[in-house]
Design a protein around this motif. Structure first.
Motif, short mmCIF file in Angstrom:
data_model
loop_
_atom_site.label_atom_id
_atom_site.label_comp_id
_atom_site.label_asym_id
_atom_site.label_seq_id
_atom_site.Cartn_x
_atom_site.Cartn_y
_atom_site.Cartn_z
N ALA A 56 14.30 58.89 -8.06
CA ALA A 56 14.62 58.75 -6.64
C ALA A 56 13.75 57.67 -6.01
CB ALA A 56 14.42 60.08 -5.93
N ASN A 57 14.40 56.78 -5.26
CA ASN A 57 13.66 55.67 -4.66
C ASN A 57 14.05 55.56 -3.20
OD1 ASN A 57 12.31 53.24 -4.10
ND2 ASN A 57 12.64 52.46 -6.17
N SER A 68 16.79 54.71 -9.26
CA SER A 68 16.54 53.36 -9.77
C SER A 68 16.83 53.19 -11.25
CB SER A 68 15.09 52.96 -9.50
OG SER A 68 14.86 52.82 -8.12
N GLY A 69 16.26 54.07 -12.07
CA GLY A 69 16.34 53.88 -13.51
C GLY A 69 17.74 53.87 -14.07
N GLY A 93 17.49 49.67 -8.21
CA GLY A 93 17.74 49.90 -6.80
C GLY A 93 16.49 50.41 -6.12
N ASP A 94 16.17 49.83 -4.96
CA ASP A 94 14.91 50.14 -4.29
C ASP A 94 15.21 50.52 -2.84
OD1 ASP A 94 12.18 50.24 -3.52
OD2 ASP A 94 11.66 48.70 -4.98
N GLN A 122 17.77 45.37 -4.89
CA GLN A 122 17.54 45.53 -6.33
C GLN A 122 16.40 44.60 -6.70
OE1 GLN A 122 21.36 46.17 -8.69
NE2 GLN A 122 22.17 45.40 -6.75
N ASN A 123 15.22 45.22 -6.86
CA ASN A 123 14.00 44.43 -6.84
C ASN A 123 13.91 43.36 -7.92
OD1 ASN A 123 13.07 46.10 -9.08
ND2 ASN A 123 12.35 47.59 -7.57
N ARG A 124 14.00 43.74 -9.18
CA ARG A 124 13.82 42.75 -10.24
C ARG A 124 15.06 41.87 -10.44
NH1 ARG A 124 9.12 44.01 -13.64
NH2 ARG A 124 8.15 45.87 -12.76
#
Length: 322
Positions: free
Chosen positions: A196-197, A213-214, A242-243, A256-258
């Motif tokens: 959970a993010n 996220s994962g 997802g962040d 989506q951070n990376r």
């Protein structure tokens, strides 16, 4: 007496906890400001102190952004008009992750494995601290405000935590934290893996939305029961990494951070489905984590997770058009 899960559920049913209120209206109202006041001449890059390590960002009704440090937990305030700013609250030595600002000048901070705290942005004082759980490992990651509660995600536990707010936004006692266990379509990846993010609500205020996220999934969560259902996003690619989430009307922005990207969806009013409209990218993105809006711009802190942090590592906030 600490509120039970049942009494909290009754309060949700009676008061419609997720309906938008003053605590979250500022960003929506600011986001609908006429283009003539768009601030297009304001800086597109806002520098932060070297070594700051930002993660969360919050913007209220005024042109100021508040950011927390993953390093020592300090809070930085930046003037969106000039790009200048400074530390307004020296950190307690523990991380600040997600942050949200209410209309009383209180910044609610997720503190990773150290629970949550509340900072008065006028004085810089920490006015309350909370142990969200005694489970280990724990990672309080993001925050969302409703008129009647403050919600926190836990990236390492299948749970959400709520701080019920009293009359006139009164803060709860330390023993009044409510735990909602996630179930239904939720499948927790064990260990120290980011589950959970980011968290927000559905457009109609009937449920919460949480990105996992994962696995790149968006979940609709019943806050009374913790039962989750996967949001049908059609042919959209998984929301990998997802962040932060930002909801403006029926438009959902998913960082989506990376991927250095923001996916933009139009949601059904109840949040059960969504349609991908576009993807926002920018060459200046360097692992942005969360997003806040002011006028016609989105502001994202570059967390630079792929860069080894040092005391001299540079960080900034990037502004892009909505």
């Amino acid at each position: 007496m600490a509120p039970t899960h049942r009494s909290f559920a009754r309060d949700f049913t009676r008061r419609r906890l997720l309906t938008i209120g003053a605590a979250s209206a500022g960003a929506v109202l600011a986001g609908s400001t006429a283009a003539s006041a768009s601030g297009k001449s304001w800086p597109a890059v806002i520098p932060l102190p070297d070594g700051f390590r930002p993660e969360g960002i919050a913007i209220g009704g005024g042109p100021y952004a508040y950011l927390g440090s993953l390093g020592d937990g300090s809070i930085y305030r930046a003037d969106l008009r000039t790009g200048q700013g400074g530390i307004i609250s020296t950190g307690p030595g523990t991380p600040s992750v997600g942050v949200k600002l209410d209309d009383r000048g209180r910044l609610f901070v997720a503190g990773r494995g150290f629970g949550a705290r509340v900072v008065d942005v006028r004085s810089g004082e920490i006015i309350a601290s909370y142990v969200l759980t005694t489970a280990t490992p724990s990672f309080a990651n993001d925050v969302f405000l409703t008129p009647r509660a403050v919600w926190f995600t836990d990236s390492y536990q299948p749970a959400l935590y709520a701080l019920p707010l009293g009359r006139h936004g009164g803060l709860p006692d330390a023993d009044e934290v409510v735990t909602i266990t996630l179930k239904g379509d939720w499948s927790q990846v064990p260990g120290e893996v980011v589950n959970a993010n980011g968290i927000t609500r559905t457009p109609d205020g009937s449920a919460l939305l949480v990105v996992q996220s994962g696995v790149g999934a968006l979940h609709r969560v019943d806050p009374r029961t913790g039962v989750t259902t996967l949001v049908d996003l059609g042919d959209a690619a998984p929301l990998t990494n997802g962040d932060g989430l930002l909801l403006l009307g029926r438009t959902l922005y998913v960082v989506q951070n990376r991927q250095n990207a923001i996916d933009v969806f139009t949601l059904a009013p109840d949040g059960t489905s969504g349609v991908l409209r576009r993807r926002i990218t920018d060459p200046a993105f360097d692992v942005p984590t969360t997003v806040a809006a002011y006028k016609d711009r989105l502001y994202l802190p570059n967390a630079r997770f792929t860069t080894t942090p040092t005391p001299t590592t540079t960080y900034d906030v990037i502004a892009v058009a909505r």
